[in-house]
Design an enzyme around this catalytic site. Structure first.
Site, PDB file in Angstrom:
ATOM      1  N   CYS A  37       0.800  -1.219   0.000  1.00  0.00           N
ATOM      2  CA  CYS A  37       0.000   0.000   0.000  1.00  0.00           C
ATOM      3  C   CYS A  37       0.839   1.278   0.000  1.00  0.00           C
ATOM      4  O   CYS A  37       0.318   2.360  -0.287  1.00  0.00           O
ATOM      5  CB  CYS A  37      -0.934   0.007   1.204  1.00  0.00           C
ATOM      6  SG  CYS A  37      -2.016  -1.449   1.279  1.00  0.00           S
ATOM      7  N   HIS A  53      -3.196   6.874   2.104  1.00  0.00           N
ATOM      8  CA  HIS A  53      -3.687   5.594   1.612  1.00  0.00           C
ATOM      9  C   HIS A  53      -5.084   5.363   2.161  1.00  0.00           C
ATOM     10  O   HIS A  53      -5.356   5.582   3.344  1.00  0.00           O
ATOM     11  CB  HIS A  53      -2.738   4.475   2.056  1.00  0.00           C
ATOM     12  CG  HIS A  53      -3.320   3.111   1.937  1.00  0.00           C
ATOM     13  ND1 HIS A  53      -3.955   2.663   0.801  1.00  0.00           N
ATOM     14  CD2 HIS A  53      -3.404   2.083   2.835  1.00  0.00           C
ATOM     15  CE1 HIS A  53      -4.387   1.434   0.986  1.00  0.00           C
ATOM     16  NE2 HIS A  53      -4.072   1.057   2.209  1.00  0.00           N
ATOM     17  N   ASN A  88     -10.575  -0.248  -0.426  1.00  0.00           N
ATOM     18  CA  ASN A  88      -9.116  -0.215  -0.258  1.00  0.00           C
ATOM     19  C   ASN A  88      -8.479  -0.855  -1.488  1.00  0.00           C
ATOM     20  O   ASN A  88      -8.615  -2.051  -1.715  1.00  0.00           O
ATOM     21  CB  ASN A  88      -8.742  -0.972   1.016  1.00  0.00           C
ATOM     22  CG  ASN A  88      -7.241  -1.002   1.283  1.00  0.00           C
ATOM     23  OD1 ASN A  88      -6.427  -0.861   0.382  1.00  0.00           O
ATOM     24  ND2 ASN A  88      -6.876  -1.215   2.546  1.00  0.00           N
TER      25      ASN A  88
END
Length: 325
Positions: free
Chosen positions: A122, A247, A281
């Site tokens: 990520c 993120h 996500n």
């Protein structure tokens, strides 16, 4: 002793263009509740997600990268022939050979470019932007296409409510180019391998495993200092930052980090990316996708000072201050 010639360095680097792509299929919380023990209310309270995008079976990391990357090149006002390097940040390729970047370059008509993949999960996009900025400033190439792309649903057990509610697919891209002034700040990055087990895929026959509470505690305490350090390295005050794009891991994490930044001097009207609500996500794709979506929605403008930070498996983290193209 012979001294070798060196490339002619550039005064600086900047982001020239943005692009993103999301698959057509939308999976809502209600869709998930119809096949597992969960609910819209439970998911929203736990991670803040309402919808997420899922790629088709025949749609992969390379396909999504091409679509996002092509938009970024066009937005930068360049042609494929202007690109000297391609970096794809990803952790979800079906195999490690061949890499995604070389395939993306060929499909976009970029010839003879340096092309490699980067896996920092990520944090991958922010790592890749830092790498591209240094390559450009060193004078090795003039323009680098940087893409964050993931097909996380390939690696997510769709009956595991701890992960299936979170992860999604998509791609985001930027073009990093040479500039007379520097508009990409130095990177603040690092890792903590002692916590490598908390987010992992054990082998090619396994699905992603995440210890949610451990990750939550780490992110809500350790990521804000990385963002603050990135601002310090760029020589800007937190009050100078217009937009915060972390993120998109979990809405509660995003809000906690933003709250801490405001306590440390960020403005009350700091714009904060909350793309996770409609996108889920998407690991390395989340930062560039959120930035592109915010600009498209008119929430940010060219010239805005943007603080980006990525964090996740490794555990790895990275952040930098950039100016919105």
């Amino acid at each position: 002793m012979t001294t070798f010639q060196a490339p002619q360095p550039s005064a600086g680097s900047r982001i020239l263009g943005l692009g993103s792509y999301q698959p057509e299929t939308v999976v809502s919380n209600h869709d998930l509740a119809a096949r597992m023990d969960t609910s819209d209310e439970w998911i929203r309270e736990r991670v803040g997600i309402a919808n997420r995008r899922v790629a088709a079976k025949d749609e992969g990391v390379v396909d999504m990268s091409v679509l996002a990357g092509g938009k970024a090149i066009e937005d930068a006002g360049l042609s494929p022939q202007d690109i000297g390097g391609v970096i794809v940040a990803t952790c979800t390729m079906p195999s490690t050979i061949p890499n995604a970047a070389a395939q993306v370059a060929t499909r976009l008509g970029i010839t003879a470019a340096a092309a490699f993949d980067l896996n920092a999960a990520c944090a991958g996009f922010c790592y890749a932007v830092a790498t591209a900025a240094d390559i450009v400033r060193a004078g090795t190439v003039k323009n680098v296409l940087v893409i964050g792309a993931e097909k996380l649903t390939d690696w997510t057990h769709q009956d595991d409510r701890s992960t299936a509610i979170i992860f999604a697919d998509g791609a985001g891209a930027v073009v990093v180019g040479a500039s007379d002034t520097n508009e990409i700040g130095p990177v603040a990055w690092g890792s903590d391998g002692s916590m490598s087990e908390v987010i992992r895929i054990d082998d090619r026959d396994s699905f992603i495993h995440q210890e949610g509470q451990t990750v939550f505690r780490w992110a809500t305490t350790q990521v804000a200092p990385v963002a603050i350090r990135a601002a310090e390295l760029a020589g800007v005050e937190l009050s100078d930052v217009d937009v915060f794009v972390p993120h998109q891991a979990n809405l509660r994490i995003i809000e906690a980090i933003a709250k801490r930044l405001r306590k440390q001097g960020a403005r009350e009207d700091l714009k904060v990316a909350r793309d996770i609500v409609e996108s889920g996500n998407t690991s390395s794709a989340s930062v560039p996708m959120a930035l592109d979506h915010m600009r498209a929605a008119g929430e940010i403008s060219s010239g805005d000072v943007v603080l980006m930070v990525g964090f996740g498996a490794g555990l790895s983290y990275a952040g930098q201050v950039v100016r919105c193209p």
